[in-house]
Enzyme design. Structure first.
Site, short mmCIF file in Angstrom:
data_model
loop_
_atom_site.label_atom_id
_atom_site.label_comp_id
_atom_site.label_asym_id
_atom_site.label_seq_id
_atom_site.Cartn_x
_atom_site.Cartn_y
_atom_site.Cartn_z
N LYS A 67 0.74 -1.11 0.08
CA LYS A 67 -0.01 -0.06 -0.02
C LYS A 67 1.01 1.21 -0.02
O LYS A 67 1.79 0.99 0.93
CB LYS A 67 -0.61 -0.19 1.37
CG LYS A 67 -1.93 1.13 1.47
CD LYS A 67 -3.16 0.76 1.07
CE LYS A 67 -4.14 1.83 0.77
NZ LYS A 67 -3.75 2.80 -0.37
N LYS A 91 5.41 1.97 8.30
CA LYS A 91 4.34 2.75 8.96
C LYS A 91 3.41 1.78 9.39
O LYS A 91 2.47 1.78 10.42
CB LYS A 91 3.93 3.79 8.20
CG LYS A 91 2.81 4.81 8.60
CD LYS A 91 2.34 5.46 7.47
CE LYS A 91 3.55 6.32 6.96
NZ LYS A 91 3.04 7.36 5.66
N LYS A 103 5.23 2.52 -2.94
CA LYS A 103 4.90 3.87 -3.46
C LYS A 103 5.19 4.02 -5.01
O LYS A 103 5.89 3.13 -5.58
CB LYS A 103 6.10 4.72 -2.68
CG LYS A 103 5.60 6.11 -2.35
CD LYS A 103 4.62 6.41 -1.35
CE LYS A 103 4.20 7.76 -1.31
NZ LYS A 103 3.65 7.83 0.16
N THR A 187 -5.01 12.16 7.19
CA THR A 187 -3.71 12.32 7.61
C THR A 187 -3.41 13.47 8.71
O THR A 187 -2.61 13.48 9.63
CB THR A 187 -3.02 12.60 6.30
OG1 THR A 187 -2.93 11.48 5.59
CG2 THR A 187 -1.02 12.68 6.73
N ASN A 218 -2.94 19.09 1.39
CA ASN A 218 -4.13 18.23 1.95
C ASN A 218 -3.54 17.96 3.50
O ASN A 218 -4.16 18.41 4.47
CB ASN A 218 -4.18 16.79 1.51
CG ASN A 218 -4.96 15.79 2.02
OD1 ASN A 218 -4.53 15.32 3.25
ND2 ASN A 218 -5.92 15.47 1.68
N SER A 360 -7.24 4.71 4.66
CA SER A 360 -7.39 4.07 3.35
C SER A 360 -7.68 2.55 3.59
O SER A 360 -8.39 1.94 2.76
CB SER A 360 -5.79 4.10 2.72
OG SER A 360 -5.74 5.36 1.82
P1 NAD Z 1 -0.10 17.99 -1.03
O1 NAD Z 1 0.20 17.89 -2.72
O2 NAD Z 1 -1.78 18.07 -1.04
O3 NAD Z 1 0.46 19.19 -0.52
C1 NAD Z 1 1.87 19.62 -0.51
C2 NAD Z 1 2.08 20.74 -0.04
O4 NAD Z 1 3.64 21.01 0.23
C3 NAD Z 1 1.57 22.04 -0.84
O5 NAD Z 1 1.40 23.09 0.04
C4 NAD Z 1 3.07 22.59 -1.38
O6 NAD Z 1 2.76 24.06 -1.76
C5 NAD Z 1 3.86 22.41 -0.37
N1 NAD Z 1 5.29 22.10 -0.90
C6 NAD Z 1 5.79 21.61 -1.95
N2 NAD Z 1 7.25 21.84 -1.98
C7 NAD Z 1 7.45 22.64 -1.11
C8 NAD Z 1 8.65 23.22 -0.59
N3 NAD Z 1 9.81 23.16 -1.14
N4 NAD Z 1 8.56 23.95 0.49
C9 NAD Z 1 7.29 24.22 1.30
N5 NAD Z 1 6.28 23.66 0.73
C10 NAD Z 1 6.14 22.90 -0.33
O7 NAD Z 1 0.50 16.95 -0.36
P2 NAD Z 1 0.07 16.20 1.02
O8 NAD Z 1 -1.00 14.92 0.37
O9 NAD Z 1 -0.24 17.29 1.71
O10 NAD Z 1 1.43 15.54 1.35
C11 NAD Z 1 2.59 16.49 2.15
C12 NAD Z 1 3.43 15.45 3.01
O11 NAD Z 1 2.75 14.37 3.72
C13 NAD Z 1 4.30 14.46 1.98
O12 NAD Z 1 5.63 14.12 2.67
C14 NAD Z 1 3.41 13.20 1.76
O13 NAD Z 1 4.00 12.10 1.39
C15 NAD Z 1 2.84 12.99 3.42
N6 NAD Z 1 1.83 12.08 3.68
C16 NAD Z 1 0.51 12.58 2.82
C17 NAD Z 1 -0.65 11.62 3.02
C18 NAD Z 1 -1.69 11.91 2.54
O14 NAD Z 1 -2.68 11.06 2.70
N7 NAD Z 1 -2.04 13.05 1.77
C19 NAD Z 1 -0.48 10.65 3.89
C20 NAD Z 1 0.95 10.32 4.59
C21 NAD Z 1 1.76 11.27 4.49
#
Ligand code: NAD
Length: 431
Positions: A67, A91, A103, A187, A218, A360
């Site tokens: 996953k 995780k 991934k 998350t 998100n 999920s």
């Molecule tokens: P997203 O695409 O919704 O948001 C990413 C955010 O990061 C945006 O606001 C973007 O502008 C910002 N960003 C990108 N590059 C940047 C930088 N250099 N400096 C500062 N901000 C920056 O993504 P998300 O789903 O919120 O994921 C964010 C993190 O959380 C990632 O590491 C992801 O792997 C992790 N994560 C997400 C989920 C999920 O369910 N969405 C689950 C577990 C972990």
């Protein structure tokens, strides 16, 4: 820059010093079980053809089908995807979800594509991956710059290829296509439950706690919104364009409203930045850089963007006594050592952001059973799962004998090791 996958694996070596793990378990975890690399041809709106590189890595499936999310980002490469897949294995094991880790991603700046180009790319990626993923083998989900709309295109494409409805192949779908209520916020909500546990342990008064959040997508938005609702002072937030700071606390609901209003213009990605959009220009708000945000004198720092943000270069200057890793891999192992020696408490990514994979899993269960859970049911189950995982891992620190991160890895490794042992190891066959 050290090899990111080797650097990710170093957590294993550290954790294995604190528990009895069969060497064969460690041997297996050092190697992803399968790597799939594809080229996705996309017809662009101007008639030209572009080829995009994509990856899917299945790291380990001893605990269940693999996953993990799909990321669209210019920096996506095989090393990053392997590391993210490894973290997913750890995780799921750390929080007791019966999944292995995987991934995937495409090397692309999706903001440069039109909505139709993005759809063609997403469907093209699934055409390539269709034989590699499946509800009982490997289940993708959203990650950075992918979202329910994109998951909807993907599940539709997969179902067309297989001539049947197979919603459980992808989670994080739109609700009308079989997505779960509460998945989008999961998350951020999971991280919020970790912070609420710390609130009890440290006897915090929310209004006195200043929080800085890097990344306002998100995950970042939902944790910001829940903490703001409880009275926490969110003094800084950022996105890829920059950061906004306000000593008295930012008006999170208004900023989220503005981001979402502009998203509707482009359909998929919002067009404004937290550092420039109008509600951020309230009295007392000033623009700062992303690196300044990380070094602010705050009580809680939440990296919620990308990996490798806390490094040997800036670790000395990080002032927050508590870091909650909502992003995957935001802290380099070398930076960890500096932060640990300063007494910083780091709630590790494999626990702090596990709310996403937890819901999920709930979505997958609903798709498999044909049942639909209410939002309250999803939230209640997430609360129970995250609080139990937090307490179990926190108590394993034994008052500081190991770090929170090492405790999480020890917890995960023991679960993986028990499953590997049940399959049979050298010691099993040699007696
Ligand atoms: P997203 O695409 O919704 O948001 C990413 C955010 O990061 C945006 O606001 C973007 O502008 C910002 N960003 C990108 N590059 C940047 C930088 N250099 N400096 C500062 N901000 C920056 O993504 P998300 O789903 O919120 O994921 C964010 C993190 O959380 C990632 O590491 C992801 O792997 C992790 N994560 C997400 C989920 C999920 O369910 N969405 C689950 C577990 C972990």
């Amino acid at each position: 820059m050290p090899d990111i996958f080797q650097s990710a694996l170093s957590r294993l070596e550290e954790a294995s010093k604190h528990c009895q793990i069969d060497p064969e378990t460690l041997q297996r975890l050092r190697h992803p079980m399968a790597i799939f690399q594809v080229s996705v041809p996309v017809r662009m709106d101007d008639g030209s053809l572009k080829i995009f590189k994509g990856y899917r890595v299945r790291h380990n499936d001893v605990l269940g089908p693999t996953k993990g999310g799909l990321r669209y980002h210019p920096q996506v490469d095989l090393g990053e995807v392997k590391s993210l897949a490894f973290w997913m294995t750890c995780k799921c094991a750390a929080v007791g979800i019966p999944f292995g880790g995987a991934k995937g991603g495409i090397t692309v700046d999706p903001k440069n594509l039109s909505k139709l180009e993005l759809e063609r790319l997403s469907r093209g990626f699934i055409q390539q991956l269709a034989g590699f993923i499946g509800p009982d083998t490997d289940i993708p989900a959203p990650d950075v710059y992918t979202n329910p709309t994109i998951m909807g295109w993907m599940v539709d494409e997969y179902s067309k290829i297989h001539h049947q409805k197979l919603p459980a192949v992808i989670t994080g779908k739109p609700v009308p296509l079989g997505g779960s209520l509460g998945r989008e916020e999961a998350t951020g909500r999971g991280a919020y439950h970790c912070i609420k546990q710390l609130e009890k342990i440290r006897d915090w008064s929310p209004s006195e706690i200043r929080v800085a959040i890097q990344g306002f997508g998100n995950a970042g938005q939902h944790v910001a919104s829940l903490l703001h609702r409880d009275g926490y002072r969110i003094v800084a937030i950022s996105d890829s364009h920059g950061a906004a700071y306000r000593e008295s606390g930012l008006e999170i609901p208004r900023i989220i409203e503005e981001k979402n209003r502009t998203r509707s213009l482009s359909g998929v990605y919002c067009e404004c930045s937290v550092s420039t959009c109008s509600p951020c220009e309230n009295e007392g708000t000033r623009r700062i850089t992303n690196s300044e945000l990380l070094e602010l004198d705050v009580d809680v720092l939440i990296p919620a963007a990308l990996e490798n943000q806390l490094t040997v270069e800036n670790a000395d200057r990080i002032k927050a006594p508590v870091i909650v890793e909502v992003a995957n891999g935001p802290t380099q192992p070398e930076a960890d050592q500096i932060l640990n020696s300063k007494g910083t408490l780091i709630v590790p990514d494999i626990l702090a952001n596990a709310g996403g994979v937890t819901v999920s899993y709930f979505e997958w269960l609903q798709n498999r059973s044909g049942d639909r859970w209410s939002l309250d049911e999803v939230r209640d189950r997430l609360f129970i799962s995250m609080s139990a995982a937090f307490k179990a891992i926190y108590s394993r620190m034994n008052g500081g004998e190991m770090t929170f991160r090492t405790a999480a890895y020890v917890h995960a490794l023991e679960r993986i090791d028990a499953a590997v042992d049940s399959q049979g190891t050298y010691s099993y066959f040699s007696h």
